[in-house]
Design an enzyme around this catalytic site. Structure first.
Site, short mmCIF file in Angstrom:
data_model
loop_
_atom_site.label_atom_id
_atom_site.label_comp_id
_atom_site.label_asym_id
_atom_site.label_seq_id
_atom_site.Cartn_x
_atom_site.Cartn_y
_atom_site.Cartn_z
N ASP A 17 0.93 -1.17 0.05
CA ASP A 17 -0.13 -0.07 -0.17
C ASP A 17 0.72 1.12 0.00
O ASP A 17 0.60 2.26 -0.91
CB ASP A 17 -0.88 0.06 1.41
CG ASP A 17 -1.72 -1.30 1.32
OD1 ASP A 17 -2.35 -1.42 0.64
OD2 ASP A 17 -1.29 -1.93 2.39
N GLU A 273 2.46 -6.71 -5.07
CA GLU A 273 1.82 -5.95 -6.13
C GLU A 273 3.18 -5.03 -6.83
O GLU A 273 3.48 -5.12 -7.97
CB GLU A 273 0.67 -4.98 -5.83
CG GLU A 273 0.52 -4.04 -7.01
CD GLU A 273 -1.15 -3.15 -6.89
OE1 GLU A 273 -1.88 -3.96 -6.30
OE2 GLU A 273 -1.30 -2.07 -7.39
O1 TRH Z 1 4.72 -5.86 0.89
P1 TRH Z 1 4.07 -6.86 -0.31
O2 TRH Z 1 3.69 -8.07 0.17
O3 TRH Z 1 2.56 -5.97 -0.35
C1 TRH Z 1 1.38 -6.29 -0.20
C2 TRH Z 1 0.68 -6.49 -1.64
O4 TRH Z 1 0.72 -5.03 -2.21
C3 TRH Z 1 -0.44 -6.58 -1.71
O5 TRH Z 1 -1.34 -6.65 -2.88
C4 TRH Z 1 -1.62 -5.91 -0.75
O6 TRH Z 1 -2.61 -6.29 -0.67
C5 TRH Z 1 -0.60 -6.12 0.68
O7 TRH Z 1 0.53 -5.72 0.41
C6 TRH Z 1 -1.27 -5.16 1.66
O8 TRH Z 1 4.72 -6.65 -1.55
P2 TRH Z 1 4.89 -5.43 -2.65
O9 TRH Z 1 3.42 -4.91 -3.21
O10 TRH Z 1 5.64 -5.81 -3.39
O11 TRH Z 1 5.40 -4.13 -1.79
C7 TRH Z 1 6.70 -4.25 -1.51
C8 TRH Z 1 7.26 -2.74 -1.36
O12 TRH Z 1 8.63 -2.82 -0.58
C9 TRH Z 1 7.49 -2.58 -2.91
O13 TRH Z 1 7.26 -0.95 -2.80
C10 TRH Z 1 9.01 -2.63 -2.79
C11 TRH Z 1 9.45 -2.08 -1.44
N1 TRH Z 1 10.72 -2.77 -1.26
C12 TRH Z 1 11.81 -1.91 -0.55
O14 TRH Z 1 11.49 -0.54 -0.91
N2 TRH Z 1 13.27 -2.38 -0.51
C13 TRH Z 1 13.38 -3.56 -0.07
O15 TRH Z 1 14.52 -3.98 0.21
C14 TRH Z 1 12.09 -4.55 -0.71
C15 TRH Z 1 12.50 -6.05 -0.52
C16 TRH Z 1 11.03 -4.02 -1.03
#
Ligand code: TRH
Length: 377
Positions: A17, A273
């Protein structure tokens, strides 16, 4: 006058989010010249994707985005020209009243979760009438031209390709993270939820003829890694070797550095996502662990994306990819599907770049939102 935008983000769990809304806010400022306030109810989550942020600050400026703590005690503020409620979060009643009280009411958009399902195109941009003359529209990101598209910054792919062609830049970046892979090692990043299938994948990597170096950002999957290693803890940065497999837990880095990590790897396992989209822009083969939903509702979404993604693949590559993604998203054993994937590796690598170019032909989400506002005026 710059168009003003308020983006509301309620963090449900994880980082998707805040990850999506922070990325969108930055892009609206940098590329669309908008004045953006990002209201976040969980500044600790925000600090993970923007490590230079202050978890205690009620208001702060980060990369020209005004980031505000969204607390129950809502302050009286003027409503913006455009208001995004991300992922159907509930706007404060007083703020809705302020939207309606403007000379020209605010444009109200509900930014939805990403899905490749067919119905999305038909629902994208549909209005829903609200009290007091307000109009709310549903804005769906997506993979086809009848959706709002995907978040993609201007010049992203050019920057990514230049980085991937510059061995020194890659090496320096990895070195900064304490990663020095063997020259012939397959570099893999692993960002995932808990997954009982992990052990079988690690088994096959450890006995593979080619070495692999697995980079695991701190997070939910580390417990499964520890149980495979039969250890209680693994400090960030520690390098462990098991057969052909080198393992390393990495710190959670900023979004921009996470992009560079994806660009640096030969294969990326991602989740949710935002990381899923970023892995597609990295132009490398990927493995997606979809966010699990009640009654396996996520499996339809997985299949919808797979149908699009494999459309241009050979039967062998299609079979290997389907088997691997389905196994990973259901926690099943990964050994045989990984072996099958290795057989079609060159095809999947070329396909990842083609898919990226194909998706980049669409208007990006921030541009689509800004256009939608102009057309609405
Ligand atoms: O963290 P998530 O599992 O988020 C999920 C999904 O968005 C899902 O659809 C939603 O319903 C739920 O949250 C509530 O995975 P996502 O979407 O990949 O988000 C991770 C974020 O973290 C993304 O913006 C990338 C960031 N990130 C970093 O900035 N640094 C890092 O080292 C890593 C591993 C990720």
């Amino acid at each position: 006058m710059r168009v003003s935008w308020d983006i509301f983000c309620s963090v449900v769990d994880n980082y998707g989010d805040i990850g999506v809304t922070w990325r969108l806010a930055r892009q609206l400022v940098a590329e669309q010249g908008c004045a953006v306030r990002l209201w976040v109810d969980d500044l600790a989550a925000f600090c993970r994707v923007c490590p230079e942020a202050d978890e205690q600050a009620a208001a702060q400026l980060q990369q020209v985005v005004e980031v505000r703590r969204w607390c129950a005690d809502w302050p009286p503020v003027a409503a913006a020209d455009v208001v995004i409620e991300a992922f159907a979060c509930q706007l404060p009643a007083a703020y809705i009243a302020a939207m309606a009280a403007r000379g020209r009411p605010s444009l109200w958009l509900n930014l939805e979760y990403l899905s490749a399902e067919d119905w999305v195109g038909g629902c994208h941009a549909l209005p829903s009438l609200q009290p007091k003359g307000l109009q709310k529209f549903f804005f769906f990101p997506g993979f086809s031209s009848d959706t709002g598209g995907l978040l993609r910054e201007a010049g992203l792919l050019e920057r990514r390709r230049a980085f991937q062609q510059d061995q020194q830049a890659r090496q320096a970046f990895l070195c900064g993270l304490g990663v020095t892979p063997q020259t012939d090692a397959r570099l893999i990043s692993l960002f995932a939820y808990e997954n009982p299938g992990l052990a079988s994948w690690l088994d096959v990597l450890a006995t593979d003829a080619q070495p692999s170096h697995l980079l695991v950002p701190e997070g939910r999957i580390v417990a499964d890694l520890l149980s495979w290693l039969q250890r209680d803890a693994l400090a960030v940065g520690t390098v462990l070797v098991r057969g052909s497999l080198t393992l390393q837990v990495l710190p959670f880095v900023s979004q921009d550095d996470y992009d560079r990590l994806l660009w640096s790897c030969d294969f990326n396992a991602v989740r949710g996502e935002d990381s899923f989209v970023r892995a597609q822009w990295a132009g490398r083969p990927l493995l997606w662990q979809i966010y699990p939903q009640a009654e396996d509702a996520h499996l339809d979404k997985l299949e919808a994306f797979l149908a699009l993604y494999v459309a241009a693949l050979s039967p062998a590559a299609t079979a290997a990819l389907l088997a691997q993604w389905r196994a990973w998203s259901s926690g099943a054993a990964m050994g045989s599907s990984w072996q099958a994937l290795l057989e079609v590796w060159p095809e999947l690598t070329a396909h990842a770049e083609n898919w990226c170019s194909q998706q980049a032909a669409q208007t990006d989400l921030a541009t689509a939102l800004a256009q939608f506002y102009r057309n609405w005026l």
